[in-house]
Write an enzyme that holds these catalytic residues in place. Structure first.
Site, short mmCIF file in Angstrom:
data_model
loop_
_atom_site.label_atom_id
_atom_site.label_comp_id
_atom_site.label_asym_id
_atom_site.label_seq_id
_atom_site.Cartn_x
_atom_site.Cartn_y
_atom_site.Cartn_z
N LYS A 31 1.48 1.47 -1.67
CA LYS A 31 2.98 1.27 -1.16
C LYS A 31 3.13 -0.06 -0.39
CE LYS A 31 1.54 3.82 2.77
NZ LYS A 31 0.17 3.82 2.18
N THR A 32 2.24 -0.86 -0.63
CA THR A 32 1.97 -2.90 0.27
C THR A 32 2.62 -3.17 -1.51
OG1 THR A 32 0.75 -2.41 2.08
CG2 THR A 32 1.01 -4.57 1.52
N GLU A 218 4.27 -0.65 6.78
CA GLU A 218 4.04 0.62 8.04
C GLU A 218 4.86 1.09 9.00
OE1 GLU A 218 0.36 0.45 8.05
OE2 GLU A 218 -0.77 -0.78 7.00
N GLN A 248 -1.64 7.28 8.84
CA GLN A 248 -1.88 6.60 9.00
C GLN A 248 -1.26 5.96 10.65
OE1 GLN A 248 -3.20 3.47 6.52
NE2 GLN A 248 -2.52 4.97 5.17
P1 ATP Z 1 -2.37 1.29 2.82
O1 ATP Z 1 -2.60 3.12 2.97
O2 ATP Z 1 -4.52 1.62 3.32
O3 ATP Z 1 -1.71 0.15 3.28
P2 ATP Z 1 -1.21 1.03 0.66
O4 ATP Z 1 -1.06 2.50 -0.41
O5 ATP Z 1 -0.91 -0.43 1.33
O6 ATP Z 1 -2.38 1.35 1.17
P3 ATP Z 1 -2.56 -0.66 -1.21
O7 ATP Z 1 -2.98 -1.61 -0.54
O8 ATP Z 1 -1.29 -1.61 -1.47
O9 ATP Z 1 -2.05 0.37 -1.12
O10 ATP Z 1 -2.95 -0.36 -2.80
C1 ATP Z 1 -4.69 -0.26 -2.53
C2 ATP Z 1 -5.64 -0.45 -3.72
O11 ATP Z 1 -4.88 -0.03 -5.33
C3 ATP Z 1 -5.26 -2.24 -3.84
O12 ATP Z 1 -6.40 -3.22 -4.25
C4 ATP Z 1 -3.96 -2.07 -5.17
O13 ATP Z 1 -3.92 -3.79 -5.99
C5 ATP Z 1 -4.25 -1.02 -6.05
N1 ATP Z 1 -3.39 -0.57 -6.81
C6 ATP Z 1 -2.09 -0.14 -6.03
N2 ATP Z 1 -1.61 0.84 -6.81
C7 ATP Z 1 -2.13 0.16 -8.62
C8 ATP Z 1 -2.06 0.37 -9.57
N3 ATP Z 1 -0.37 0.56 -10.41
N4 ATP Z 1 -2.83 0.20 -10.91
C9 ATP Z 1 -3.56 -0.66 -10.22
N5 ATP Z 1 -4.63 -1.18 -9.58
C10 ATP Z 1 -3.49 -0.97 -8.30
MG MG Z 2 -0.41 -0.87 3.12
#
Ligand code: ATP
Ligand code: MG
Length: 709
Positions: A31-32, A218, A248
């Site tokens: 997401k981030t 978030e 979350q």
């Molecule tokens: P949270 O819910 O904990 O905030 P999030 O959904 O924001 O998590 P991110 O932090 O953006 O998730 O990504 C989680 C991990 O997965 C990071 O290390 C990111 O670099 C990796 N990631 C996300 N998408 C890809 C992708 N398409 N290919 C490789 N790695 C990825």
């Molecule tokens: Mg995030």
């Protein structure tokens, strides 16, 4: 720009522009990352100027990282983009527009302890019993009302009974005093922009036009004012993208409302919803474990989350006979694992739990960083200087004036201060107004003289608006001769306070260098809005300790969640509302999903509380909600008491009386030297300097000290 690093759903989320979008997905699904790429995409592919983008992150540190990442993706200057937390974005808007609301733009931001002092003073002034009217509780209740956007009048009108009426009254005085001091509390930062937009259509239109695209990370943890703020800005152009995960949502206790995300598509019927289902962060064992707990919650939107990552090792579960043993187990595990210390985090539910872990790490020379605890900017010596800086900027800040009018001591005692305060209140005066009316005060001649000199100095600070932050600070430190004040005192504590002041001087120097063109009020604003996590550097080769709440958004290879006991995590009692337990379960989900490779859970059958009382505890229901086949419960030690034998190195005798200079050992703080003994009988206190220069005053009866020969 390279969009190959995104999966098809992520790509869709990035490329969808024109109209509201909700990205609704589980932990670690990117997401981030999508938000970051989307900003880069808007600038580079759509051609939107960076100054037309508003991006809201949960911490200043996350904002900084996102900004750096965007720059590396598109190599464009994004310094004009508005990116930050709600509080910092709002503070920026108010700095330019607050005069429409009757404040001046040199307003002070009061932190939570300032707000509490204000509430305390009001309760005292109203002649209410502080035992019945606990300042912290009233501060919390006022904040809750403010978060619901209720004014003192509205609270008063809906009051039922004595307590409610008093709350309304305290709230009203509190708000008046803030306004008289030209000061805002943290809640005001979010509420006043809404008032501004309600009142001043020009300002609203200006920001609607400026923030052509709005992105919020978030989103599940936004509260009512934040929701309203975003909504007012985006409701016309509707270019808004929010991302979040209802599982979350962990700030309900602070007014966050998960309905903001769950009802987004009702709020914006024209919105597009993108779901991300592939997790990139964790092993499948970790995802399954985290899911098995959070799925016990009734009220949640079920989401798919899968991963191509390996199954990984099982979740390690360690039963401990007490909290000290638990800390030793964590240490042992860190020694045995191959993960770098910078990739290791220890998470706990309450800050108090860090002490015993810190102690064990320190004794074994394991480098660690702790997020939370007593914050640097909340230390007494730092707040004293900040109070001086605040009055240099804001001549109406009576709270800060009161803090330093007799610091360092200049003979203006409490009786005189109270008389000065009374006089100011009756005449609705600021402290600067006193300069001309000092002779009317019924205080002693010496006090008048001191006060006069103090005011002359403050006035000179106020008149030097074009001085840089560091110049003002040095003027103050020199004028009050702070260095000698601290260093002439024969105790280590004062010397440490001076060291902290020096650190503050360095940090202002650094700030002035790195932020040319920014002044003292910018510095004060930044300091007020800093959170613990913002001072955190994940590059150091050290283990990190923090609460589960602070870990939001972060990821680590090795994660410990300690203290999985009923009444601690979940922190609530068995009889609590389901909704409280649900929030604790989500907190467990957040903690577990920080893990990339190895998750270690632990609980103790007995735990020290309040420093001396040992309480037996029962393991957390969350442990029992985990599928057995995902757990590895083998013990790390053959004998539970192995680490305690280390004590045998010293010849320990338990003594009933101590003398100054005795070397002693305390279970939690380790070895130290007795500096002072005060009082007698049950209240006998003993002041000890422990290794690492921490000085503690302990009640001898409970301290359980041993003398070391
Ligand atoms: P949270 O819910 O904990 O905030 P999030 O959904 O924001 O998590 P991110 O932090 O953006 O998730 O990504 C989680 C991990 O997965 C990071 O290390 C990111 O670099 C990796 N990631 C996300 N998408 C890809 C992708 N398409 N290919 C490789 N790695 C990825
Ligand atoms: Mg995030």
């Amino acid at each position: 720009m390279n969009l190959k690093e995104l999966n098809p759903n992520q790509l869709e989320a990035v490329k969808s522009t024109g109209g509201p979008i909700l990205i609704f997905a589980g932990a670690g699904s990117g997401k981030t990352r999508v938000l970051t790429y989307k900003i880069a995409y808007l600038i580079e592919e759509i051609g939107l100027p960076p100054e037309n983008i508003l991006a809201v992150t949960f911490t200043n540190k996350a904002a900084q990282e996102m900004k750096e990442r965007i720059t590396s993706l598109i190599k464009e200057d994004v310094s004009k983009m508005s990116i930050g937390t709600f509080h910092s974005i709002c503070a920026g808007i108010l700095r330019k527009n607050i005069h429409h609301l009757g404040y001046t733009n040199s307003f002070t931001i009061y932190d939570s302890s300032d707000s509490k002092t204000l509430v305390k003073n009001i309760i005292k002034k109203m002649n209410l019993d502080p035992k019945q009217f606990n300042p912290s509780s009233y501060q919390y209740m006022i904040s809750s009302k403010k978060n619901l956007l209720l004014s003192p009048t509205e609270v008063s009108e809906s009051a039922i009974g004595y307590i409610d009426e008093k709350l309304a009254e305290i709230y009203m005085h509190y708000q008046n005093e803030l306004e008289e001091n030209n000061a805002l509390d943290f809640d005001d930062l979010l509420i006043l922009p809404i008032k501004l937009f309600d009142k001043n259509l020009n300002a609203l239109n200006y920001y609607r036009d400026k923030f052509k695209y709005i992105l919020v990370d978030e989103y599940q943890d936004t509260n009512k004012p934040q929701f309203q703020f975003i909504n007012m800005l985006s409701e016309i152009h509707r270019d808004i993208c929010v991302v979040g995960d209802d599982d979350q949502s962990i700030y309900g206790w602070r007014g966050a409302d998960v309905r903001n995300i769950l009802e987004f598509s009702q709020q914006y019927p024209d919105s597009k919803i993108v779901k991300l289902e592939q997790n990139y962060r964790s092993t499948s064992n970790i995802l399954n474990a985290a899911y098995s707990v959070v799925s016990k919650n009734q009220n949640r939107a079920d989401k798919k989350l899968w991963t191509k990552n390996e199954e990984g090792s099982k979740i390690r579960l360690i039963e401990c006979h007490d909290d000290r043993y638990e800390a030793n187990q964590v240490l042992k595990y860190i020694y045995e694992s191959d993960f770098a210390k910078s990739e290791t985090v220890i998470l706990y539910r309450t800050n108090a739990q860090s002490r015993v872990i810190e102690d064990v790490l320190r004794k074994n020379a394991v480098p660690y960083q702790i997020i939370g605890g007593v914050k640097f900017y909340e230390r007494k010596e730092i707040k004293d200087i900040l109070a001086y800086l605040r009055i240099a900027v804001n001549p109406m800040d009576n709270l800060s004036f009161e803090r330093v009018v007799n610091f360092p001591p200049r003979g203006i005692g409490n009786t005189s201060i109270n008389k000065i305060k009374d006089y100011m209140e009756k005449g609705e005066l600021n402290y600067l107004d006193l300069t001309n009316t000092i002779d009317n005060l019924s205080i002693g001649a010496k006090q008048k003289n001191e006060l006069r000199n103090f005011l002359i100095f403050i006035q000179s600070l106020n008149n030097n608006k074009n001085k840089s932050a560091i110049e003002v600070l040095l003027d103050i430190v020199n004028e009050i001769d702070l260095k000698n004040y601290y260093l002439n005192q024969p105790n280590i504590e004062s010397h440490e306070r001076w060291k902290n002041v020096e650190e503050l001087i360095l940090s202002i120097e650094e700030y002035s260098e790195q932020n040319q063109g920014k002044d003292l009020s910018d510095f004060l604003e930044e300091v007020s809005l800093l959170t613990d996590i913002d001072r955190y550097n994940q590059d150091y080769d050290s283990v990190t300790l923090m609460t589960l709440h602070s870990a939001k958004g972060l990821e680590y290879s090795l994660v410990f969640i300690v203290g999985l006991e009923e009444g601690l995590f979940p922190l609530t009692a068995y009889s609590s509302l389901d909704s409280d337990i649900d929030e604790e379960r989500r907190l467990f989900y957040v903690g577990a999903t920080r893990t990339m490779k190895q998750l270690v859970l632990s609980y103790a059958n007995k735990r020290m509380r309040y420093g001396y009382e040992s309480i037996s505890s029962q393991r957390s229901r969350f442990v029992d909600e985990l599928p057995k086949e995902l757990l590895d419960t083998k013990q790390l030690y053959t004998s539970q008491y192995q680490t305690h034998s280390a004590n045998k190195k010293y010849n320990i005798k338990v003594h009933s009386s101590f003398e100054i200079g005795d070397r002693v050992e305390h279970k939690v703080f380790g070895k130290g030297e007795v500096l002072k003994i005060e009082g007698s009988g049950d209240l006998e206190k003993i002041v000890i300097r422990f290794t690492g220069n921490t000085v503690k005053k302990l009640i001898k009866k409970y301290a359980n000290l041993s003398r070391i020969n």
